[in-house]
Design a protein around this motif. Structure first.
Motif, PDB file in Angstrom:
ATOM      1  N   GLU A  28       0.870  -1.168   0.069  1.00 47.44           N
ATOM      2  CA  GLU A  28      -0.022   0.158  -0.034  1.00 47.44           C
ATOM      3  C   GLU A  28       0.959   1.254  -0.068  1.00 47.44           C
ATOM      4  O   GLU A  28       0.651   2.285  -0.704  1.00 47.44           O
ATOM      5  N   LYS A  31       2.951   1.380  -3.674  1.00 51.94           N
ATOM      6  CA  LYS A  31       2.254   1.862  -4.847  1.00 51.94           C
ATOM      7  C   LYS A  31       0.985   2.930  -4.421  1.00 51.94           C
ATOM      8  O   LYS A  31       0.165   3.346  -5.284  1.00 51.94           O
ATOM      9  N   HIS A  32       1.046   3.360  -3.192  1.00 51.51           N
ATOM     10  CA  HIS A  32      -0.014   4.579  -2.871  1.00 51.51           C
ATOM     11  C   HIS A  32      -1.260   4.062  -2.911  1.00 51.51           C
ATOM     12  O   HIS A  32      -2.285   4.435  -3.568  1.00 51.51           O
ATOM     13  N   ILE A  33      -1.752   2.866  -2.538  1.00 47.59           N
ATOM     14  CA  ILE A  33      -2.911   2.312  -2.521  1.00 47.59           C
ATOM     15  C   ILE A  33      -3.629   2.602  -1.302  1.00 47.59           C
ATOM     16  O   ILE A  33      -2.994   2.388  -0.152  1.00 47.59           O
ATOM     17  N   ARG A  34      -4.720   3.026  -1.267  1.00 47.22           N
ATOM     18  CA  ARG A  34      -5.749   3.397  -0.039  1.00 47.22           C
ATOM     19  C   ARG A  34      -6.132   2.078   0.588  1.00 47.22           C
ATOM     20  O   ARG A  34      -6.787   1.300   0.008  1.00 47.22           O
ATOM     21  N   LEU A  36      -8.733   1.654   2.157  1.00 51.30           N
ATOM     22  CA  LEU A  36     -10.192   1.659   1.719  1.00 51.30           C
ATOM     23  C   LEU A  36     -10.593   1.587   0.440  1.00 51.30           C
ATOM     24  O   LEU A  36     -11.571   1.616  -0.076  1.00 51.30           O
ATOM     25  N   SER A  37      -9.615   1.101  -0.352  1.00 52.05           N
ATOM     26  CA  SER A  37      -9.780   0.879  -1.798  1.00 52.05           C
ATOM     27  C   SER A  37     -10.509  -0.500  -1.848  1.00 52.05           C
ATOM     28  O   SER A  37     -10.651  -1.177  -1.073  1.00 52.05           O
ATOM     29  N   PRO A  38     -10.808  -0.878  -2.930  1.00 48.28           N
ATOM     30  CA  PRO A  38     -11.531  -2.375  -3.095  1.00 48.28           C
ATOM     31  C   PRO A  38     -10.455  -3.350  -2.878  1.00 48.28           C
ATOM     32  O   PRO A  38     -10.853  -4.295  -2.118  1.00 48.28           O
ATOM     33  N   ARG A  39      -9.261  -3.089  -3.187  1.00 45.90           N
ATOM     34  CA  ARG A  39      -8.106  -4.254  -2.581  1.00 45.90           C
ATOM     35  C   ARG A  39      -8.005  -4.099  -1.279  1.00 45.90           C
ATOM     36  O   ARG A  39      -8.103  -5.234  -0.879  1.00 45.90           O
ATOM     37  N   GLY A  40      -8.058  -2.768  -0.627  1.00 41.55           N
ATOM     38  CA  GLY A  40      -8.163  -2.922   0.756  1.00 41.55           C
ATOM     39  C   GLY A  40      -9.405  -3.765   1.618  1.00 41.55           C
ATOM     40  O   GLY A  40      -9.071  -4.525   2.469  1.00 41.55           O
TER      41      GLY A  40
END
Length: 132
Positions: A28, A31-34, A36-40
């Motif tokens: 996260e 790659k700057h993934i939030r 609360l994203s669908p992946r999270g």
């Protein structure tokens, strides 16, 4: 023996989930993934399902002991008794032979600890979600 076995299963399972959590947190950040994203959200769902599976494995292990010792006759009754004991509902001990009732009580005490351990782990995992 069952308490030690279940604590070992639970500890190994949460250790593996913790390693997965650390890997996910690193990914996260990189790659700057939030969170609360669908992946999270899918990752969180995976943690919940894995934890649920750990508890299920422990419940089935106790059910197997009840069957193997003859304390309870029938898989459905053994699973039912094990589930209500583990979850501390435990309102009916007529399913188990009198000489094995203490094992059901120990399963209940262990269930409190392992459910609490999972809850603490889950809150720690959810703490990765930044409220800002």
């Amino acid at each position: 023996m069952m308490v030690v076995l279940c604590v070992a299963i639970h500890g190994a399972g949460l250790f593996g989930l913790n390693r997965a959590l650390r890997s996910e947190l690193a990914l996260e950040r990189i790659k700057h993934i939030r969170p609360l994203s669908p992946r999270g959200a899918l990752f969180t769902l995976g943690i919940v399902l894995a934890t649920f599976a750990l508890h299920g494995l422990e419940i089935w292990a106790f059910a197997a002991v009840y069957l193997a010792t003859g304390a309870i006759h029938g898989l459905e009754d053994a699973l039912y008794f094990s589930t209500i004991s583990y979850s501390t509902v435990g309102y009916n001990d007529t399913h188990i032979a009198a000489e094995w009732r203490l094992l059901g009580a120990f399963e209940s005490i262990m269930g409190v600890f392992l459910l609490g351990w999972s809850t603490a782990f889950f809150f720690r995992m959810i703490g990765r979600i930044d409220p800002h």
